[in-house]
Design a protein around this motif. Sequence first.
Motif, PDB file in Angstrom:
ATOM      1  N   GLU A  59      44.202 -34.461 -34.359  1.00 32.39           N
ATOM      2  CA  GLU A  59      45.072 -33.622 -35.120  1.00 32.39           C
ATOM      3  C   GLU A  59      46.160 -33.303 -34.075  1.00 32.39           C
ATOM      4  OE1 GLU A  59      44.585 -32.545 -38.146  1.00 32.39           O
ATOM      5  OE2 GLU A  59      42.755 -33.489 -38.325  1.00 32.39           O
ATOM      6  N   LEU A  60      47.467 -32.792 -34.585  1.00 34.96           N
ATOM      7  CA  LEU A  60      48.251 -32.274 -33.696  1.00 34.96           C
ATOM      8  C   LEU A  60      48.228 -31.045 -33.077  1.00 34.96           C
ATOM      9  CD1 LEU A  60      51.341 -33.080 -36.218  1.00 34.96           C
ATOM     10  CD2 LEU A  60      51.115 -33.976 -33.858  1.00 34.96           C
ATOM     11  N   VAL A  61      48.637 -30.670 -32.092  1.00 38.25           N
ATOM     12  CA  VAL A  61      48.352 -29.551 -31.230  1.00 38.25           C
ATOM     13  C   VAL A  61      49.808 -29.125 -30.827  1.00 38.25           C
ATOM     14  CG1 VAL A  61      46.926 -28.181 -29.362  1.00 38.25           C
ATOM     15  CG2 VAL A  61      46.067 -30.257 -30.666  1.00 38.25           C
ATOM     16  N   PRO A  62      50.448 -28.129 -31.551  1.00 38.09           N
ATOM     17  CA  PRO A  62      51.511 -27.476 -31.203  1.00 38.09           C
ATOM     18  C   PRO A  62      51.375 -26.404 -29.938  1.00 38.09           C
ATOM     19  CG  PRO A  62      50.999 -26.489 -33.262  1.00 38.09           C
ATOM     20  CD  PRO A  62      49.944 -27.624 -32.904  1.00 38.09           C
ATOM     21  N   ARG A  63      52.260 -26.417 -29.016  1.00 37.58           N
ATOM     22  CA  ARG A  63      52.308 -25.203 -28.074  1.00 37.58           C
ATOM     23  C   ARG A  63      53.641 -24.891 -27.584  1.00 37.58           C
ATOM     24  NH1 ARG A  63      49.248 -26.552 -22.290  1.00 37.58           N
ATOM     25  NH2 ARG A  63      51.158 -28.072 -21.971  1.00 37.58           N
ATOM     26  N   GLU A  64      53.895 -23.694 -27.372  1.00 41.14           N
ATOM     27  CA  GLU A  64      55.080 -23.455 -27.032  1.00 41.14           C
ATOM     28  C   GLU A  64      55.206 -23.269 -25.602  1.00 41.14           C
ATOM     29  OE1 GLU A  64      57.438 -22.718 -28.759  1.00 41.14           O
ATOM     30  OE2 GLU A  64      56.803 -21.857 -30.742  1.00 41.14           O
ATOM     31  N   THR A  65      56.225 -24.054 -25.025  1.00 39.31           N
ATOM     32  CA  THR A  65      56.101 -24.495 -23.569  1.00 39.31           C
ATOM     33  C   THR A  65      57.493 -24.374 -22.868  1.00 39.31           C
ATOM     34  OG1 THR A  65      54.409 -26.151 -24.145  1.00 39.31           O
ATOM     35  CG2 THR A  65      55.613 -26.651 -22.184  1.00 39.31           C
ATOM     36  N   VAL A  66      57.470 -24.245 -21.587  1.00 41.89           N
ATOM     37  CA  VAL A  66      58.728 -24.443 -20.617  1.00 41.89           C
ATOM     38  C   VAL A  66      58.706 -25.883 -19.846  1.00 41.89           C
ATOM     39  CG1 VAL A  66      59.853 -23.503 -18.832  1.00 41.89           C
ATOM     40  CG2 VAL A  66      59.052 -22.125 -20.445  1.00 41.89           C
ATOM     41  N   LEU A  67      59.525 -26.682 -19.972  1.00 45.69           N
ATOM     42  CA  LEU A  67      59.613 -27.929 -19.284  1.00 45.69           C
ATOM     43  C   LEU A  67      60.413 -27.646 -17.973  1.00 45.69           C
ATOM     44  CD1 LEU A  67      60.411 -30.700 -21.825  1.00 45.69           C
ATOM     45  CD2 LEU A  67      57.965 -30.007 -20.688  1.00 45.69           C
ATOM     46  N   GLN A  68      59.979 -28.034 -16.974  1.00 42.75           N
ATOM     47  CA  GLN A  68      60.345 -27.802 -15.602  1.00 42.75           C
ATOM     48  C   GLN A  68      61.708 -28.685 -15.543  1.00 42.75           C
ATOM     49  OE1 GLN A  68      58.039 -28.631 -12.287  1.00 42.75           O
ATOM     50  NE2 GLN A  68      59.230 -27.548 -10.910  1.00 42.75           N
ATOM     51  N   ARG A  69      62.431 -27.825 -14.833  1.00 42.75           N
ATOM     52  CA  ARG A  69      63.918 -28.562 -14.469  1.00 42.75           C
ATOM     53  C   ARG A  69      63.593 -29.838 -13.831  1.00 42.75           C
ATOM     54  NH1 ARG A  69      67.420 -26.607  -9.009  1.00 42.75           N
ATOM     55  NH2 ARG A  69      69.151 -28.385  -9.165  1.00 42.75           N
ATOM     56  N   GLY A  70      64.366 -30.880 -14.030  1.00 43.70           N
ATOM     57  CA  GLY A  70      64.382 -32.159 -13.613  1.00 43.70           C
ATOM     58  C   GLY A  70      63.374 -33.079 -14.652  1.00 43.70           C
ATOM     59  N   SER A  71      62.592 -32.362 -15.673  1.00 37.85           N
ATOM     60  CA  SER A  71      61.800 -32.982 -16.311  1.00 37.85           C
ATOM     61  C   SER A  71      62.565 -34.345 -17.216  1.00 37.85           C
ATOM     62  CB  SER A  71      61.099 -32.361 -17.471  1.00 37.85           C
ATOM     63  OG  SER A  71      60.144 -31.411 -16.639  1.00 37.85           O
ATOM     64  N   LEU A 114      66.442 -32.691 -17.465  1.00 40.10           N
ATOM     65  CA  LEU A 114      66.877 -31.336 -17.668  1.00 40.10           C
ATOM     66  C   LEU A 114      67.503 -30.732 -16.340  1.00 40.10           C
ATOM     67  CD1 LEU A 114      63.668 -30.113 -19.563  1.00 40.10           C
ATOM     68  CD2 LEU A 114      65.740 -30.826 -20.717  1.00 40.10           C
ATOM     69  N   ALA A 115      68.477 -30.105 -16.497  1.00 41.89           N
ATOM     70  CA  ALA A 115      69.084 -29.281 -15.549  1.00 41.89           C
ATOM     71  C   ALA A 115      68.795 -28.005 -15.280  1.00 41.89           C
ATOM     72  CB  ALA A 115      70.709 -29.330 -15.649  1.00 41.89           C
ATOM     73  N   ALA A 116      67.880 -27.512 -16.255  1.00 49.17           N
ATOM     74  CA  ALA A 116      67.104 -26.057 -16.146  1.00 49.17           C
ATOM     75  C   ALA A 116      66.105 -26.037 -16.636  1.00 49.17           C
ATOM     76  CB  ALA A 116      68.222 -25.073 -16.792  1.00 49.17           C
ATOM     77  N   ASP A 117      65.115 -25.132 -16.383  1.00 48.76           N
ATOM     78  CA  ASP A 117      63.660 -24.732 -17.066  1.00 48.76           C
ATOM     79  C   ASP A 117      64.151 -24.438 -18.398  1.00 48.76           C
ATOM     80  OD1 ASP A 117      62.560 -25.335 -14.537  1.00 48.76           O
ATOM     81  OD2 ASP A 117      62.365 -22.998 -14.234  1.00 48.76           O
ATOM     82  N   THR A 118      63.527 -25.331 -19.489  1.00 49.63           N
ATOM     83  CA  THR A 118      63.975 -25.317 -20.718  1.00 49.63           C
ATOM     84  C   THR A 118      62.712 -25.036 -21.863  1.00 49.63           C
ATOM     85  OG1 THR A 118      65.382 -26.869 -20.217  1.00 49.63           O
ATOM     86  CG2 THR A 118      65.111 -26.741 -22.537  1.00 49.63           C
ATOM     87  N   ARG A 119      62.913 -24.201 -22.667  1.00 50.47           N
ATOM     88  CA  ARG A 119      61.917 -23.854 -23.824  1.00 50.47           C
ATOM     89  C   ARG A 119      61.990 -24.722 -24.839  1.00 50.47           C
ATOM     90  NH1 ARG A 119      59.002 -22.126 -26.359  1.00 50.47           N
ATOM     91  NH2 ARG A 119      59.301 -19.985 -27.233  1.00 50.47           N
ATOM     92  N   VAL A 120      60.543 -25.420 -25.393  1.00 53.18           N
ATOM     93  CA  VAL A 120      60.798 -26.283 -26.370  1.00 53.18           C
ATOM     94  C   VAL A 120      59.375 -25.710 -27.017  1.00 53.18           C
ATOM     95  CG1 VAL A 120      61.862 -28.122 -24.919  1.00 53.18           C
ATOM     96  CG2 VAL A 120      59.359 -27.918 -24.823  1.00 53.18           C
ATOM     97  N   LEU A 121      59.276 -26.500 -28.265  1.00 47.77           N
ATOM     98  CA  LEU A 121      57.920 -26.561 -28.876  1.00 47.77           C
ATOM     99  C   LEU A 121      57.240 -27.902 -28.790  1.00 47.77           C
ATOM    100  CD1 LEU A 121      55.604 -25.448 -30.625  1.00 47.77           C
ATOM    101  CD2 LEU A 121      56.970 -25.698 -32.793  1.00 47.77           C
ATOM    102  N   GLU A 122      56.375 -27.935 -27.726  1.00 46.56           N
ATOM    103  CA  GLU A 122      55.650 -29.426 -27.682  1.00 46.56           C
ATOM    104  C   GLU A 122      54.613 -29.602 -28.521  1.00 46.56           C
ATOM    105  OE1 GLU A 122      53.445 -31.275 -23.761  1.00 46.56           O
ATOM    106  OE2 GLU A 122      53.487 -29.266 -24.321  1.00 46.56           O
ATOM    107  N   HIS A 123      54.523 -30.853 -28.822  1.00 44.93           N
ATOM    108  CA  HIS A 123      53.172 -31.215 -29.577  1.00 44.93           C
ATOM    109  C   HIS A 123      52.274 -32.461 -29.279  1.00 44.93           C
ATOM    110  CE1 HIS A 123      55.823 -29.497 -32.497  1.00 44.93           C
ATOM    111  NE2 HIS A 123      55.107 -29.375 -33.543  1.00 44.93           N
ATOM    112  N   GLY A 124      50.990 -31.984 -28.770  1.00 43.76           N
ATOM    113  CA  GLY A 124      50.264 -32.916 -28.156  1.00 43.76           C
ATOM    114  C   GLY A 124      49.265 -33.509 -29.322  1.00 43.76           C
ATOM    115  N   PHE A 125      48.230 -34.018 -28.964  1.00 47.16           N
ATOM    116  CA  PHE A 125      47.268 -34.597 -29.956  1.00 47.16           C
ATOM    117  C   PHE A 125      45.804 -34.768 -29.433  1.00 47.16           C
ATOM    118  CE2 PHE A 125      45.455 -38.485 -31.966  1.00 47.16           C
ATOM    119  CZ  PHE A 125      45.900 -38.285 -33.280  1.00 47.16           C
ATOM    120  N   ALA A 126      44.928 -34.162 -30.167  1.00 45.18           N
ATOM    121  CA  ALA A 126      43.747 -34.003 -29.793  1.00 45.18           C
ATOM    122  C   ALA A 126      42.769 -33.962 -31.009  1.00 45.18           C
ATOM    123  CB  ALA A 126      43.350 -32.543 -28.986  1.00 45.18           C
ATOM    124  N   ALA A 127      41.763 -34.843 -30.781  1.00 48.09           N
ATOM    125  CA  ALA A 127      40.631 -34.985 -32.026  1.00 48.09           C
ATOM    126  C   ALA A 127      41.228 -35.291 -33.185  1.00 48.09           C
ATOM    127  CB  ALA A 127      39.688 -33.527 -32.135  1.00 48.09           C
TER     128      ALA A 127
END
Length: 578
Positions: A113-125, A98-111
């Motif tokens: 189940e899917l765990v969605p989280r509104e997130t900013v990924l850092q530039r360079g990710s 990523l060339a800039a900090d970027t807004r995404v809807l990230e989905h993790g996994f716990a217990a």
Amino acid sequence: MTDFAENGTSSGGLTATAIQGSRSTPISGTSNLSQYRTVGGDVPGVFGGTLDERTCDVDKLVRFLESDADKARAWSTVLGMDTSNIKTYAATLTAANLAADTRVLEHGFAAGELVPRETVLQRGSAVLVDARGVPRVDCYSGNPLRNPTIQTDETFVGTPWPDFNESTVVIVEPAAVDVTEFVLVDVADGNEFVRPTGSTGEADLAANSTTVSPEETAESAAPTPTATPAPITRELNMVGLVDVNSTISAEISRDDNELIFEFDASPGAMLQLDVANDRASVGTIAIELRREGVLFEFFRVPAGGSESADLTLDQESGGRYEVVVAGGPAAFDFAISSEIQDDAGQGRDAGTDFADALEIETGSQVAGHLASLDVADTYVVDLQGAPALVMTARADRDSGRAAFELEIVGESITFFRVNPADEVVYERLFGPDDDGLLEIYVTEAPANYEFVIELVAQDDGGSGGDAPAELADALRVDADGEISGEVGHRDEADYYLFDAPSDDFTLTVEVAADADSRVGIDLLDPEGNRVDFFRVQPGTTGSITVNRPDTTGQTYRLIFTEGRGKYSALIETVSIDS
């Protein structure tokens, strides 16, 4: 939140920094995209990387998902595909930073189940982007990404990285058409280079063009079309609309970069795309099945070969789809077969929510199918008369597990899963306040399932129904016969009234051996004072004796609580030996 691939999937280059800037939840308000700057996924320099250096290990990600069925199912659900297509879909993704900090809807996994989280990924990710340039996978965690849901007055929480500035956060929007090559900025020297779509750094090409820094790209990104450089895209050859359930023969030449065939799919259809590449063809063909820029299936067919792909639609996903053919030169045939789902034998797909639910009858065998875009089926059954429910649910041996949730007016009654080739029997006794529709939601595609719901009317005190749960509506019974009934679960109490047969009488209660638990018995005198309270365990009998002068013919109150269990009670005059 647990990552899909806990150890990450990055194999070189700049990897994603642990996510620190995420939004507080819940978030309320109306949509407000204008608070962020947007940039098209095909804009040169919106992504960076290092020339000839692999950024993400796609094969490692695929192997990890193939080794964990639950995570694979959750991962593919987020990205709208069947688990069998993870490998082919991953092959279409392109690795970039990523060339800039970027807004995404990230989905993790716990217990589990899917765990969605509104997130900013850092530039360079490091991320994997789809053919329209939209980030779809975080390379560090393996988490799938979707487009964010933007609300007014958003607040960032967590510890920001040193150069974080919410005014420079961007959202990557999909390009108008698929991109064959991404123009990336080399993070080492700022020069541009070209990375072909579907590669991770092994096929990079140097480019002679004006140097553009990631900062300049982010600053120039704006929602107006005039600020977006012309995208690098393939030339399209729109062939036209074709019919389903018919065979199409066509050729792709060296001059055709893509052939696009459109077809109309009905809501709830089960689609099968069959493609055969002629034995005399020179080249391999690449096939995409997509709609409005969203890719559902991707596969390649060599000369003389044939391949198939399936896509199941729900009630909301009918409409116009595209079969996109690239590669060649080749002569090929394809056919799109379409069959409407027949959930519960009613000639259509059971909808994903109450509005499109199928009404079923008690005792009927219900069979259904979930896959691809059809991720939930909804049924309703009438509960009149506070019945006893017995539900038997099964999942096919060759399907995934199916999940069942029962609700009444939005209140969850139970949730359980049925594994392939297994059977689960669920029982529940309903009460007088449960009249209405019972909603049955089946989820967790892919699955072939069936179930039967039996609703057995209660016959408390020989009434042909449920004994009331309140004194004001108590059921009057004769004291010279047996009283039988059932209580427990949502049927919290059975109230009876009887006239004392004599001044001396006994109350004997027996609880069935197959009862879930003990039953409580409360006996009150005509004034409402407690005479006695006792409990009877399953398979046993309990009794009390009442000796009160001038009580003959007076109305007593008998209350059964707790349970669940079937009971029988006998009221008898005490014999006094002279």
